[in-house]
Design an enzyme around this catalytic site. Structure first.
Site, short mmCIF file in Angstrom:
data_model
loop_
_atom_site.label_atom_id
_atom_site.label_comp_id
_atom_site.label_asym_id
_atom_site.label_seq_id
_atom_site.Cartn_x
_atom_site.Cartn_y
_atom_site.Cartn_z
N ASP A 35 9.19 43.25 108.54
CA ASP A 35 8.33 42.39 107.70
C ASP A 35 6.84 42.68 108.05
O ASP A 35 6.54 43.65 108.49
CB ASP A 35 8.78 40.75 107.71
CG ASP A 35 8.37 40.13 106.61
OD1 ASP A 35 7.52 39.70 105.92
OD2 ASP A 35 9.37 39.70 105.97
N HIS A 84 3.96 35.87 106.74
CA HIS A 84 5.23 36.10 105.92
C HIS A 84 6.31 36.28 107.03
O HIS A 84 7.52 35.40 106.76
CB HIS A 84 4.87 37.28 105.14
CG HIS A 84 6.09 37.20 104.04
ND1 HIS A 84 7.23 37.95 104.08
CD2 HIS A 84 6.33 36.97 102.68
CE1 HIS A 84 8.06 38.16 103.18
NE2 HIS A 84 7.43 37.52 102.32
N ASN A 179 10.79 38.77 93.03
CA ASN A 179 10.12 37.52 92.44
C ASN A 179 9.61 37.80 91.01
O ASN A 179 8.69 36.94 90.45
CB ASN A 179 8.96 36.78 93.52
CG ASN A 179 9.63 36.76 94.69
OD1 ASN A 179 10.50 36.12 94.94
ND2 ASN A 179 8.69 36.54 95.93
N SER A 244 11.90 35.91 99.29
CA SER A 244 11.52 36.34 100.82
C SER A 244 12.08 35.45 101.62
O SER A 244 12.46 35.70 102.79
CB SER A 244 10.12 36.43 100.78
OG SER A 244 9.49 37.57 100.42
#
Length: 372
Positions: A35, A84, A179, A244
């Protein structure tokens, strides 16, 4: 540092944690988070992150005023300039902490931090492939990838080959579906759409697809992705939305299953998650896959060897085949006897009437002749 959120987040309110953790909390299982990095300063992650196994494929942004020189020089994947990856890791393995109801699904699992992307989307598919191979080399049992691309990638691409390597080592690979689902169109995203990867869509509080969640034939399951609480760099938590954060929810369940059933293959773990999901239909659909993940049901004891692919729920039992209709008279023997007796009586009455009428006719005829 953000403030801690005291209450229990709604996705955890639906899980009986004592029942979920009656056999394991994920101890010994290593989950690679590929990530934006994973902060190991947040108190809920400090004991969860294995910085020695981490890797940074990007250079920390020297212009970012939020990070000191001591962080810019780190290359172990524990610098998260975006936050994130820290959120993703928290959903998987955040340790319990006084003052908050938030905790990871597998709070004794270990996180391997791998920084491969940033807010500028500097990460590329080839870099992702290298990150996956690093996770394999560092002993990951589960790999979580909360990134995606709609660019088609074939089986000869570096990322596809890296995914195949991980699967060959019986590593469970979990990836977010993406998304971009507001228009409702079906499309594939990668690495989620690679065969063997468990693709995760987002569900809301009603167990329905979140409006933003990408739909497609590759979706395996869904998990909470709306108003999700998790950890942030430095400490505390925040609320966010997206597939996510659905993917690590599933990765946490996969970590618990790997700890409980170390002999299971990656395909069997994936199937177990899909087979025990809460389904809106008898089979799967393109919005939530095989259904919304049920962590407790997935961890419930199961006899025998689990299957390597999910099957639709059985429908209601079929009614027995109808037997040929038996043709029967519409009267009983007694009714038939009574009917025949009535016929006999009726005929007798008619005959009497005929005889009587004939006699009257003869008599009247004789009287007329005599009268002449």
């Amino acid at each position: 540092m953000k403030k801690q959120i005291e209450g229990t987040p709604w996705p955890l309110q639906r899980v009986l944690l004592d029942e979920l953790w009656q056999d394991t909390k994920g101890k010994g299982v290593r989950v690679a988070v590929i990530d934006t990095g994973v902060d190991d300063v947040n108190p809920q992650l400090k004991q969860a992150v294995d910085a020695k196994a981490g890797k940074d494929y990007l250079k920390p942004d020297k212009k970012n005023p939020g990070f000191g020189d001591e962080l810019r020089g780190k290359t172990d994947g524990t610098v998260d300039e975006v936050g994130h990856g820290t959120k993703v890791a928290g959903i998987i393995a955040a340790r319990p902490r006084p003052g908050t109801g938030f905790v990871g699904l597998a709070p004794e699992a270990t996180i391997i931090p791998i920084r491969q992307n940033d807010e500028k989307n500097s990460g590329k598919s080839d870099t992702m492939a290298e990150a996956i191979k690093w996770a394999v080399a560092k002993g990951a049992h589960v790999i979580n990838i909360s990134q995606d691309t709609t660019q088609p990638l074939d089986a000869d691409s570096p990322m596809a080959k890296a995914i195949a390597l991980a699967l060959s080592k019986q590593i469970v690979v979990v990836a977010s579906a993406g998304n971009d689902g507001m228009d409702g169109s079906l499309k594939k995203t990668y690495p989620a759409a690679f065969p063997g990867v468990l693709a995760v869509a987002s569900s809301d509080r009603n167990n329905e697809r979140a409006a933003f969640s990408q739909s497609g034939t590759f979706v395996g399951v869904a998990a909470p992705g709306v108003d999700v609480v998790s950890t942030v760099p430095g400490g505390g938590q925040c609320v966010d939305n997206g597939t996510s954060f659905s993917a690590p929810y599933v990765a946490g369940v996969a970590a618990l299953l790997r700890a409980k059933y170390p002999e299971w293959t990656a395909a069997q773990i994936v199937t177990r998650i899909e087979q025990t999901a809460v389904r809106p239909v008898k089979g799967r659909d393109n919005h939530v896959g095989w259904g919304v993940v049920d962590p407790v049901r997935a961890l419930a004891d199961t006899p025998g060897t689990p299957p390597s692919s999910p099957t639709p729920d059985p429908g209601p039992p079929k009614p027995p085949a109808p037997e040929p209709a038996r043709l029967a008279l519409s009267e009983t023997p007694q009714e038939r006897s009574e009917r025949l007796a009535t016929y006999t009586l009726g005929i007798g009455v008619v005959l009497v009437a005929v005889v009587a009428g004939t006699a009257i006719v003869i008599r009247d005829s004789r009287r007329r002749r005599e009268a002449r």
